[in-house]
Design a protein around this motif. Structure first.
Motif, PDB file in Angstrom:
ATOM      1  N   ALA A  13      11.262  15.531   0.712  1.00 53.00           N
ATOM      2  CA  ALA A  13      10.052  16.345   0.542  1.00 53.00           C
ATOM      3  C   ALA A  13       9.908  16.902  -0.870  1.00 53.00           C
ATOM      4  CB  ALA A  13      10.057  17.500   1.553  1.00 53.00           C
ATOM      5  N   SER A  14      10.782  16.490  -1.807  1.00 56.69           N
ATOM      6  CA  SER A  14      10.713  17.081  -3.149  1.00 56.69           C
ATOM      7  C   SER A  14       9.597  16.496  -3.998  1.00 56.69           C
ATOM      8  CB  SER A  14      12.050  16.938  -3.871  1.00 56.69           C
ATOM      9  OG  SER A  14      12.413  15.581  -4.002  1.00 56.69           O
ATOM     10  N   ARG A  15       9.097  15.310  -3.628  1.00 53.19           N
ATOM     11  CA  ARG A  15       8.019  14.684  -4.405  1.00 53.19           C
ATOM     12  C   ARG A  15       7.414  13.553  -3.571  1.00 53.19           C
ATOM     13  NH1 ARG A  15      12.916  12.963  -6.807  1.00 53.19           N
ATOM     14  NH2 ARG A  15      13.246  10.739  -6.422  1.00 53.19           N
ATOM     15  N   GLY A  16       6.429  12.870  -4.142  1.00 54.90           N
ATOM     16  CA  GLY A  16       5.880  11.662  -3.549  1.00 54.90           C
ATOM     17  C   GLY A  16       5.315  11.865  -2.145  1.00 54.90           C
ATOM     18  N   PRO A  57      18.090  22.432   0.885  1.00 55.97           N
ATOM     19  CA  PRO A  57      18.719  21.400   0.064  1.00 55.97           C
ATOM     20  C   PRO A  57      19.715  20.598   0.895  1.00 55.97           C
ATOM     21  CG  PRO A  57      18.727  23.520  -1.069  1.00 55.97           C
ATOM     22  CD  PRO A  57      18.310  23.784   0.345  1.00 55.97           C
ATOM     23  N   CYS A  58      19.651  19.273   0.780  1.00 60.16           N
ATOM     24  CA  CYS A  58      20.475  18.426   1.651  1.00 60.16           C
ATOM     25  C   CYS A  58      20.491  17.003   1.118  1.00 60.16           C
ATOM     26  CB  CYS A  58      19.854  18.465   3.058  1.00 60.16           C
ATOM     27  SG  CYS A  58      20.382  17.172   4.185  1.00 60.16           S
ATOM     28  N   ASP A  59      21.654  16.394   1.158  1.00 63.52           N
ATOM     29  CA  ASP A  59      21.783  14.969   0.838  1.00 63.52           C
ATOM     30  C   ASP A  59      21.832  14.221   2.171  1.00 63.52           C
ATOM     31  OD1 ASP A  59      22.657  12.407   0.250  1.00 63.52           O
ATOM     32  OD2 ASP A  59      24.082  13.057  -1.282  1.00 63.52           O
ATOM     33  N   VAL A  60      20.817  13.410   2.449  1.00 63.25           N
ATOM     34  CA  VAL A  60      20.751  12.767   3.769  1.00 63.25           C
ATOM     35  C   VAL A  60      21.850  11.724   3.986  1.00 63.25           C
ATOM     36  CG1 VAL A  60      18.263  13.152   4.047  1.00 63.25           C
ATOM     37  CG2 VAL A  60      19.077  10.963   3.118  1.00 63.25           C
ATOM     38  N   SER A  61      22.574  11.388   2.928  1.00 66.31           N
ATOM     39  CA  SER A  61      23.659  10.421   3.111  1.00 66.31           C
ATOM     40  C   SER A  61      24.936  11.083   3.648  1.00 66.31           C
ATOM     41  CB  SER A  61      23.961   9.691   1.794  1.00 66.31           C
ATOM     42  OG  SER A  61      24.569  10.550   0.866  1.00 66.31           O
ATOM     43  N   GLN A  62      24.868  12.393   3.876  1.00 72.17           N
ATOM     44  CA  GLN A  62      26.022  13.132   4.415  1.00 72.17           C
ATOM     45  C   GLN A  62      25.641  13.711   5.783  1.00 72.17           C
ATOM     46  OE1 GLN A  62      28.934  13.153   2.644  1.00 72.17           O
ATOM     47  NE2 GLN A  62      27.828  11.925   1.131  1.00 72.17           N
ATOM     48  N   VAL A 136       9.719   6.470   7.782  1.00 71.91           N
ATOM     49  CA  VAL A 136       8.888   5.818   6.769  1.00 71.91           C
ATOM     50  C   VAL A 136       9.554   4.494   6.390  1.00 71.91           C
ATOM     51  CG1 VAL A 136       7.822   5.978   4.501  1.00 71.91           C
ATOM     52  CG2 VAL A 136       7.924   7.996   5.985  1.00 71.91           C
ATOM     53  N   SER A 137       8.889   3.423   6.759  1.00 68.30           N
ATOM     54  CA  SER A 137       9.413   2.078   6.571  1.00 68.30           C
ATOM     55  C   SER A 137       8.766   1.424   5.351  1.00 68.30           C
ATOM     56  CB  SER A 137       9.158   1.270   7.845  1.00 68.30           C
ATOM     57  OG  SER A 137       9.741  -0.002   7.751  1.00 68.30           O
ATOM     58  N   SER A 138       8.694   0.113   5.367  1.00 69.89           N
ATOM     59  CA  SER A 138       8.162  -0.633   4.223  1.00 69.89           C
ATOM     60  C   SER A 138       7.894  -2.059   4.668  1.00 69.89           C
ATOM     61  CB  SER A 138       9.196  -0.631   3.098  1.00 69.89           C
ATOM     62  OG  SER A 138       8.869  -1.601   2.122  1.00 69.89           O
ATOM     63  N   THR A 186       3.818   6.651  -6.575  1.00 72.04           N
ATOM     64  CA  THR A 186       4.862   7.678  -6.650  1.00 72.04           C
ATOM     65  C   THR A 186       5.897   7.269  -7.705  1.00 72.04           C
ATOM     66  OG1 THR A 186       6.310   6.604  -5.059  1.00 72.04           O
ATOM     67  CG2 THR A 186       4.656   8.114  -4.148  1.00 72.04           C
ATOM     68  N   ASP A 187       6.889   8.140  -7.899  1.00 69.50           N
ATOM     69  CA  ASP A 187       7.992   7.822  -8.838  1.00 69.50           C
ATOM     70  C   ASP A 187       8.646   6.486  -8.505  1.00 69.50           C
ATOM     71  OD1 ASP A 187       7.517  10.219  -9.997  1.00 69.50           O
ATOM     72  OD2 ASP A 187       9.543  11.049  -9.690  1.00 69.50           O
ATOM     73  N   MET A 188       8.739   6.183  -7.208  1.00 72.49           N
ATOM     74  CA  MET A 188       9.396   4.936  -6.809  1.00 72.49           C
ATOM     75  C   MET A 188       8.689   3.730  -7.415  1.00 72.49           C
ATOM     76  SD  MET A 188      10.479   3.588  -3.021  1.00 72.49           S
ATOM     77  CE  MET A 188      11.799   4.757  -2.780  1.00 72.49           C
TER      78      MET A 188
HETATM   79  P1  NAP Z   1       9.875   9.115  -4.413  1.00 69.16           P
HETATM   80  O1  NAP Z   1       8.688   9.755  -5.011  1.00 69.16           O
HETATM   81  O2  NAP Z   1      10.915   8.524  -5.291  1.00 69.16           O
HETATM   82  O3  NAP Z   1      10.545  10.188  -3.415  1.00 69.16           O
HETATM   83  C1  NAP Z   1      11.749   9.897  -2.742  1.00 69.16           C
HETATM   84  C2  NAP Z   1      12.193  11.135  -2.004  1.00 69.16           C
HETATM   85  O4  NAP Z   1      13.432  10.854  -1.329  1.00 69.16           O
HETATM   86  C3  NAP Z   1      12.447  12.315  -2.935  1.00 69.16           C
HETATM   87  O5  NAP Z   1      11.973  13.495  -2.357  1.00 69.16           O
HETATM   88  C4  NAP Z   1      13.973  12.336  -3.042  1.00 69.16           C
HETATM   89  O6  NAP Z   1      14.419  13.671  -3.263  1.00 69.16           O
HETATM   90  C5  NAP Z   1      14.353  11.899  -1.632  1.00 69.16           C
HETATM   91  N1  NAP Z   1      15.726  11.415  -1.586  1.00 69.16           N
HETATM   92  C6  NAP Z   1      16.276  10.367  -2.197  1.00 69.16           C
HETATM   93  N2  NAP Z   1      17.588  10.303  -1.930  1.00 69.16           N
HETATM   94  C7  NAP Z   1      17.880  11.358  -1.127  1.00 69.16           C
HETATM   95  C8  NAP Z   1      19.072  11.840  -0.530  1.00 69.16           C
HETATM   96  N3  NAP Z   1      20.258  11.225  -0.705  1.00 69.16           N
HETATM   97  N4  NAP Z   1      18.993  12.953   0.234  1.00 69.16           N
HETATM   98  C9  NAP Z   1      17.822  13.593   0.409  1.00 69.16           C
HETATM   99  N5  NAP Z   1      16.649  13.178  -0.127  1.00 69.16           N
HETATM  100  C10 NAP Z   1      16.694  12.072  -0.898  1.00 69.16           C
HETATM  101  O7  NAP Z   1       9.442   7.930  -3.432  1.00 69.16           O
HETATM  102  P2  NAP Z   1       8.275   7.789  -2.337  1.00 69.16           P
HETATM  103  O8  NAP Z   1       7.444   6.653  -2.756  1.00 69.16           O
HETATM  104  O9  NAP Z   1       7.648   9.106  -2.029  1.00 69.16           O
HETATM  105  O10 NAP Z   1       9.165   7.285  -1.106  1.00 69.16           O
HETATM  106  C11 NAP Z   1       9.216   7.932   0.143  1.00 69.16           C
HETATM  107  C12 NAP Z   1       9.527   6.891   1.204  1.00 69.16           C
HETATM  108  O11 NAP Z   1       8.474   5.939   1.258  1.00 69.16           O
HETATM  109  C13 NAP Z   1      10.814   6.099   0.946  1.00 69.16           C
HETATM  110  O12 NAP Z   1      11.520   5.915   2.162  1.00 69.16           O
HETATM  111  C14 NAP Z   1      10.285   4.768   0.451  1.00 69.16           C
HETATM  112  O13 NAP Z   1      11.189   3.724   0.696  1.00 69.16           O
HETATM  113  C15 NAP Z   1       9.011   4.635   1.261  1.00 69.16           C
HETATM  114  N6  NAP Z   1       8.032   3.693   0.699  1.00 69.16           N
HETATM  115  C16 NAP Z   1       7.456   3.941  -0.501  1.00 69.16           C
HETATM  116  C17 NAP Z   1       6.534   3.015  -1.004  1.00 69.16           C
HETATM  117  C18 NAP Z   1       5.849   3.211  -2.321  1.00 69.16           C
HETATM  118  O14 NAP Z   1       5.108   2.301  -2.749  1.00 69.16           O
HETATM  119  N7  NAP Z   1       6.014   4.344  -2.998  1.00 69.16           N
HETATM  120  C19 NAP Z   1       6.218   1.862  -0.272  1.00 69.16           C
HETATM  121  C20 NAP Z   1       6.841   1.673   0.963  1.00 69.16           C
HETATM  122  C21 NAP Z   1       7.739   2.587   1.448  1.00 69.16           C
HETATM  123  P3  NAP Z   1      15.687  14.069  -4.177  1.00 69.16           P
HETATM  124  O15 NAP Z   1      15.802  13.042  -5.264  1.00 69.16           O
HETATM  125  O16 NAP Z   1      15.303  15.431  -4.625  1.00 69.16           O
HETATM  126  O17 NAP Z   1      16.844  14.074  -3.238  1.00 69.16           O
END
Ligand code: NAP
Length: 248
Positions: A13-16, A57-62, A136-138, A186-188
């Motif tokens: 929820a921090s961005r995107g 605050p949380c790392d989802v991998s833990q 949220v898939s892809s 988004t950033d991704m």
């Molecule tokens: P984004 O802007 O990079 O945001 C990713 C989010 O995931 C950030 O809030 C990040 O927060 C969090 N995150 C990453 N690793 C984490 C961890 N270990 N623990 C907790 N939070 C974590 O990307 P987005 O595009 O919004 O992506 C959101 C979802 O949509 C993802 O599952 C992505 O695969 C999916 N998706 C995106 C697209 C696209 O085109 N953008 C397309 C298909 C699917 P922190 O870094 O602060 O932890």
């Protein structure tokens, strides 16, 4: 869509997409627990959203951190009705034969195990009174793309978690669905563009939809209007779904 009195926990929820979803859910009346590693970003967003939002605050991998986040959410708001498993990463983008094994495994820890950890922590709480779990898939869950072996494998696995949770949770009042958002600005997508690998990196920025669109879809998926899709992934590329969500 009125979610007054409901509580949602949104990972990533921090961005995107996750941050846009948090805004949409608060506007719909829900209490929202914002989960991500970037404590400052989610704290700032929680302050912007007001008393309906808290930052965890949380790392989802833990698993221990995810379990503690669910507990903190229930302590703050009294319940958990909606889990949005949205946190995800795209790196490492690399040919399978060159990929760093540790980085590859770390992506699986976040994108696949992180989704399981969310379900594992939330389902025992949610099945007491029912609720909705959305992952949220892809499109990458079903179509391989060069350089994305870790991402594609993680999303394919997460899609199977959606089906498994539906199978086990439906008769306990759990609505479980997946959302494939299409490409979102988004950033991704900046990371994908910078890699220059595979056709997605070549897309013009104007082809990406704004994060508000999947946020609106996630909201719609919490309503009975989406019940025909329980146990499935819906795609925002599908014109019929866009129409149902109210997107033009
Ligand atoms: P984004 O802007 O990079 O945001 C990713 C989010 O995931 C950030 O809030 C990040 O927060 C969090 N995150 C990453 N690793 C984490 C961890 N270990 N623990 C907790 N939070 C974590 O990307 P987005 O595009 O919004 O992506 C959101 C979802 O949509 C993802 O599952 C992505 O695969 C999916 N998706 C995106 C697209 C696209 O085109 N953008 C397309 C298909 C699917 P922190 O870094 O602060 O932890």
């Amino acid at each position: 869509m009125d979610l007054t009195g409901k509580t949602a926990l949104i990972t990533g929820a921090s961005r995107g997409i996750g941050a846009a979803a948090a805004r949409a859910f608060v506007n719909a009346g829900a209490n929202v627990a914002l989960v991500a590693r970037s404590a400052d970003a989610i704290t700032d967003l929680a302050e912007e959203l007001g008393p309906q939002a808290i930052a965890i605050p949380c790392d989802v991998s833990q698993f221990s951190q995810v379990d503690a986040a669910v507990t903190a959410c229930v302590k703050a708001f009294g319940q958990l009705d909606i889990l949005i498993g949205n946190a995800g990463v795209i790196e490492p983008i690399a040919p399978l034969s060159d990929a760093d094994p540790d980085a590859w495994g770390k992506l699986i820890d976040i994108n696949l195990k992180g989704v399981f950890y969310g379900m594992r922590a939330a389902m025992p709480v949610m099945r007491q009174h029912g609720g909705t779990i959305i992952t949220v898939s892809s499109g990458a869950a079903h179509n391989a793309l060069e350089g994305w072996s870790a991402y594609c494998a993680s999303k394919a696995g997460a899609a199977m978690l959606t089906e498994s949770a539906h199978l086990e949770g439906a008769d306990q009042g759990l609505r479980v669905l997946g959302l494939s958002p299409g490409t979102v600005a988004t950033d991704m997508q900046h990371q994908i563009k910078a890699s220059g690998i595979n056709p997605v990196s070549q897309l013009d920025w104007s082809e990406h939809i704004p994060a508000d669109w999947p946020a609106k879809a996630l909201l719609w998926m919490c309503s009975s209007a989406a019940d025909a899709h329980l146990g499935q992934e819906i795609s925002l590329r599908d014109p019929d779904i866009r129409k149902k969500v109210g997107l033009t």
